[in-house]
Design a protein around this motif. Sequence first.
Motif, PDB file in Angstrom:
ATOM      1  N   VAL A  78      -9.547  18.574  -3.891  1.00 44.11           N
ATOM      2  CA  VAL A  78     -10.528  17.955  -2.976  1.00 44.11           C
ATOM      3  C   VAL A  78     -11.723  17.313  -3.930  1.00 44.11           C
ATOM      4  CG1 VAL A  78     -12.030  18.387  -0.888  1.00 44.11           C
ATOM      5  CG2 VAL A  78      -9.749  19.061  -0.884  1.00 44.11           C
ATOM      6  N   ASP A  79     -12.149  17.968  -4.431  1.00 43.27           N
ATOM      7  CA  ASP A  79     -13.448  17.518  -5.327  1.00 43.27           C
ATOM      8  C   ASP A  79     -12.916  16.204  -6.246  1.00 43.27           C
ATOM      9  OD1 ASP A  79     -15.100  19.174  -4.653  1.00 43.27           O
ATOM     10  OD2 ASP A  79     -14.682  20.544  -6.489  1.00 43.27           O
ATOM     11  N   ALA A  80     -11.976  16.238  -6.882  1.00 42.09           N
ATOM     12  CA  ALA A  80     -11.236  15.117  -7.529  1.00 42.09           C
ATOM     13  C   ALA A  80     -10.906  14.066  -6.490  1.00 42.09           C
ATOM     14  CB  ALA A  80      -9.962  15.483  -8.364  1.00 42.09           C
ATOM     15  N   ALA A  81     -10.533  14.418  -5.334  1.00 43.69           N
ATOM     16  CA  ALA A  81      -9.979  13.215  -4.286  1.00 43.69           C
ATOM     17  C   ALA A  81     -11.306  12.523  -3.895  1.00 43.69           C
ATOM     18  CB  ALA A  81      -9.261  13.744  -3.210  1.00 43.69           C
ATOM     19  N   ARG A  82     -12.416  13.301  -3.706  1.00 32.42           N
ATOM     20  CA  ARG A  82     -13.609  12.785  -3.006  1.00 32.42           C
ATOM     21  C   ARG A  82     -14.268  11.888  -4.154  1.00 32.42           C
ATOM     22  NH1 ARG A  82     -15.365  14.758   1.865  1.00 32.42           N
ATOM     23  NH2 ARG A  82     -17.278  14.187   1.237  1.00 32.42           N
ATOM     24  N   ARG A  83     -14.295  12.237  -5.258  1.00 33.49           N
ATOM     25  CA  ARG A  83     -14.779  11.628  -6.479  1.00 33.49           C
ATOM     26  C   ARG A  83     -14.004  10.128  -6.366  1.00 33.49           C
ATOM     27  NH1 ARG A  83     -15.226  16.106  -9.371  1.00 33.49           N
ATOM     28  NH2 ARG A  83     -13.382  15.691 -10.255  1.00 33.49           N
ATOM     29  N   TYR A  91       0.683  -1.137   0.005  1.00 35.78           N
ATOM     30  CA  TYR A  91       0.061   0.243   0.023  1.00 35.78           C
ATOM     31  C   TYR A  91       1.008   1.360  -0.030  1.00 35.78           C
ATOM     32  CZ  TYR A  91      -2.248  -3.738   2.884  1.00 35.78           C
ATOM     33  OH  TYR A  91      -2.437  -5.011   3.252  1.00 35.78           O
ATOM     34  N   ASN A  92       1.662   1.370   1.086  1.00 36.45           N
ATOM     35  CA  ASN A  92       2.543   2.517   1.162  1.00 36.45           C
ATOM     36  C   ASN A  92       1.848   4.088   1.062  1.00 36.45           C
ATOM     37  OD1 ASN A  92       4.773   0.938   1.140  1.00 36.45           O
ATOM     38  ND2 ASN A  92       5.486   1.476  -1.019  1.00 36.45           N
ATOM     39  N   LEU A  93       0.685   3.977   1.888  1.00 39.28           N
ATOM     40  CA  LEU A  93      -0.068   5.126   2.007  1.00 39.28           C
ATOM     41  C   LEU A  93       0.910   5.957   2.843  1.00 39.28           C
ATOM     42  CD1 LEU A  93      -3.750   4.059   2.749  1.00 39.28           C
ATOM     43  CD2 LEU A  93      -2.775   5.128   0.779  1.00 39.28           C
ATOM     44  N   PHE A  94       0.738   7.385   2.768  1.00 37.26           N
ATOM     45  CA  PHE A  94       1.551   8.243   3.431  1.00 37.26           C
ATOM     46  C   PHE A  94       0.809   8.234   5.047  1.00 37.26           C
ATOM     47  CE2 PHE A  94       1.175  10.605  -0.690  1.00 37.26           C
ATOM     48  CZ  PHE A  94       2.431  10.203  -0.900  1.00 37.26           C
ATOM     49  N   LEU A  95       1.859   7.912   5.872  1.00 42.10           N
ATOM     50  CA  LEU A  95       1.085   7.470   7.366  1.00 42.10           C
ATOM     51  C   LEU A  95       0.800   8.604   8.234  1.00 42.10           C
ATOM     52  CD1 LEU A  95       4.003   4.706   8.342  1.00 42.10           C
ATOM     53  CD2 LEU A  95       1.683   4.374   7.477  1.00 42.10           C
ATOM     54  N   ASN A  96       1.472   9.742   7.762  1.00 37.08           N
ATOM     55  CA  ASN A  96       1.185  10.975   8.387  1.00 37.08           C
ATOM     56  C   ASN A  96      -0.063  11.958   7.705  1.00 37.08           C
ATOM     57  OD1 ASN A  96       2.941  11.583   6.174  1.00 37.08           O
ATOM     58  ND2 ASN A  96       3.497  13.461   7.100  1.00 37.08           N
ATOM     59  N   LYS A  97      -0.697  11.156   6.714  1.00 30.30           N
ATOM     60  CA  LYS A  97      -1.932  12.048   5.977  1.00 30.30           C
ATOM     61  C   LYS A  97      -3.327  10.963   6.169  1.00 30.30           C
ATOM     62  CE  LYS A  97       1.101  14.965   4.123  1.00 30.30           C
ATOM     63  NZ  LYS A  97       0.889  16.211   4.483  1.00 30.30           N
ATOM     64  N   THR A  98      -4.122  11.633   6.279  1.00 31.56           N
ATOM     65  CA  THR A  98      -5.651  10.898   6.265  1.00 31.56           C
ATOM     66  C   THR A  98      -5.829  10.395   4.692  1.00 31.56           C
ATOM     67  OG1 THR A  98      -6.732  12.875   5.573  1.00 31.56           O
ATOM     68  CG2 THR A  98      -6.605  12.651   7.869  1.00 31.56           C
ATOM     69  N   ALA A  99      -6.708   9.574   4.538  1.00 21.80           N
ATOM     70  CA  ALA A  99      -7.133   9.193   3.353  1.00 21.80           C
ATOM     71  C   ALA A  99      -7.184   9.971   2.298  1.00 21.80           C
ATOM     72  CB  ALA A  99      -8.462   8.012   3.323  1.00 21.80           C
ATOM     73  N   LEU A 100      -8.061  11.205   2.686  1.00 23.09           N
ATOM     74  CA  LEU A 100      -8.224  12.446   1.793  1.00 23.09           C
ATOM     75  C   LEU A 100      -7.163  12.876   1.387  1.00 23.09           C
ATOM     76  CD1 LEU A 100     -10.459  13.957   0.376  1.00 23.09           C
ATOM     77  CD2 LEU A 100     -10.357  15.421   2.281  1.00 23.09           C
ATOM     78  N   GLU A 101      -6.248  13.133   2.404  1.00 23.30           N
ATOM     79  CA  GLU A 101      -5.119  13.851   2.269  1.00 23.30           C
ATOM     80  C   GLU A 101      -4.093  13.014   1.212  1.00 23.30           C
ATOM     81  OE1 GLU A 101      -4.937  16.420   6.419  1.00 23.30           O
ATOM     82  OE2 GLU A 101      -3.660  14.463   6.112  1.00 23.30           O
ATOM     83  N   ASN A 102      -4.088  11.807   1.499  1.00 25.31           N
ATOM     84  CA  ASN A 102      -3.210  10.965   0.752  1.00 25.31           C
ATOM     85  C   ASN A 102      -3.616  10.976  -0.814  1.00 25.31           C
ATOM     86  OD1 ASN A 102      -1.290   8.249   1.623  1.00 25.31           O
ATOM     87  ND2 ASN A 102      -2.733   8.767   3.330  1.00 25.31           N
ATOM     88  N   VAL A 103      -4.811  11.160  -1.069  1.00 28.95           N
ATOM     89  CA  VAL A 103      -5.056  11.235  -2.487  1.00 28.95           C
ATOM     90  C   VAL A 103      -4.947  12.960  -2.909  1.00 28.95           C
ATOM     91  CG1 VAL A 103      -7.047  11.065  -4.115  1.00 28.95           C
ATOM     92  CG2 VAL A 103      -6.854   9.725  -2.020  1.00 28.95           C
ATOM     93  N   THR A 104      -5.248  14.053  -2.075  1.00 21.17           N
ATOM     94  CA  THR A 104      -4.973  15.340  -2.396  1.00 21.17           C
ATOM     95  C   THR A 104      -3.431  15.615  -2.968  1.00 21.17           C
ATOM     96  OG1 THR A 104      -5.150  16.169  -0.234  1.00 21.17           O
ATOM     97  CG2 THR A 104      -7.184  16.200  -1.850  1.00 21.17           C
ATOM     98  N   GLU A 105      -2.705  15.122  -2.044  1.00 20.38           N
ATOM     99  CA  GLU A 105      -1.130  15.365  -1.864  1.00 20.38           C
ATOM    100  C   GLU A 105      -0.447  15.395  -3.232  1.00 20.38           C
ATOM    101  OE1 GLU A 105       0.144  16.261   1.093  1.00 20.38           O
ATOM    102  OE2 GLU A 105       1.913  17.000  -0.047  1.00 20.38           O
TER     103      GLU A 105
END
Lengths: 245, 224
Positions: free
Chosen positions: A118-123, A90-104
């Motif tokens: 944020v819109d694109a991430a939520r979609r 997975y390697n999600l960014f551990l210091n970021k929420t799910a949403l922030e992982n996508v927006t980063e």
Amino acid sequence: MLLRVENVHKSFGALEVLRGVELSVDKGDVVAILGPSGSGKTTLLRCVNFLERADEGILTFDGERFDLARMSKRDAARLRKKTAFVFQSYNLFLNKTALENVTEGLITGRRIPKGSAVDAARRALDKVGMLDRADHYPSQLSGGQQQRTAIARAIAAQPEIVYFDEPTSALDPELTGEVLSVMRQLAEEGMTMLVVTHELGFARTVSSQVVFMEGGVVVEAGPSRQIFEAPRQARTRAFLQTDQA
Amino acid sequence: MDSRLLDILVDSFPKILIPGLTVTLPLTAIAFSIAMVIAVAAALAQFARVPVITQICRLYIWIFRGTPLLVQLFVVFFGMPKIGITIAPFPAAVIVFSLNEGAYCAETVRAALESVPSGQLEAGLCAGLSYLQTMRRIILPQAMRTAFPPLSNSLIAMVKDTSLAANITVVEMLRATEQINARVYEPLALYIEVGLIYLLFSTVLTWLQRVGEKRLGAYENRGV
Ligand SMILES: Nc1ncnc2c1ncn2[C@@H]1O[C@H](COP(=O)(O)OP(=O)(O)OP(=O)(O)O)[C@@H](O)[C@H]1O
Ligand SMILES: [Mg+2]
């Protein structure tokens, strides 16, 4: 043709892991890379996305040719913005929420304004069924949820191709299904995907092309129907049989 | 306790506390802030294996960790004037404490950077971030979370170590106490008194460390 690699060579010390690999992916294709453990599948994907520097090889992406052994940082960064990578762990960014992982990658990497990022991430999170967990940190998510978030991160910027390295092999069988069904849905929507997998069922039903690797070379490649129903090489046949047993 | 001793303690308390607030704490705060800048810069340079700078960092860390702090203070304050560089006591202390603490903390931060899983950097690059962006947004924040407890430890140790500055005529808490003791000669009571004030400072910092850890720890807590 979207992506083509030719003559990829890579050694780790004395160990020759890739010995002249050749492979191509058309737009909209789902290409499954199969092969026994240690055959160099991960190494190939890592070379294609420059996480590993190949010793030799040509990459053609969207009509542009690159020498894999002499790829500049600038070109690597530019191509990475058109691609995405889903890791086995997975390697999600551990210091970021799910949403922030996508927006980063959208905000910091591609300078997309926060609102539309944020819109694109939520979609994207909605598509993988993770919108209700958008504010959770990776440590608060199951493996399957983390991997679905990682897929949302991969697709949010609308890459031209997504590379997957055994996206389900770190998951329990119950969680494997939820990730595979997200990938199946992406395939149906026409996403171009290059997928290293041990899930033969997935390869058989979802992929359009199959590449069978062994010992650092492509033994056989072709439409997935043909590979599964009438493999030409004895090695391919043996692999598909033992693995299905 | 006889009333003379009590008078001395009450009388000396503000005379010790005030240099504590105006010298010990500012010396600690300034030097530790500079040390953090040095530490993060030196750790990042080594982590990224920047040629030449990495070797310079290693040399610097080797020297400052391998020699006594007191010797470093003496070299700068008593030694440097020999080559025409005279530095006032307080700035001399700031320089030495910053460099000394920076060397130790650089190792702490470097170890913390190396403890961040390598997949985090790769994920950052694959998500379209540059190396520097990944360091700043992903790797460094995680490393600082890991480094926070040991860095807090270093800070608390430093509050106490500033007492060594008494040796280069900085009138911080210990030297202020020595001056009072020279007049009234009550070493046991006075040194215990200054010790208790150091204990008070350390206790407050330990408490702040807990609060800080709670805040930083948000992303590690399971549940919700
Ligand atoms: N960084 C490395 N250093 C040294 N050897 C490596 C490195 N990465 C991979 N190898 C070796 O290269 C060979 C191929 O590894 P690779 O991970 O590409 O195989 P794979 O086909 O992905 O296998 P699996 O199905 O088990 O994931 C293995 O023998 C492995 O030990
Ligand atoms: Mg692998």
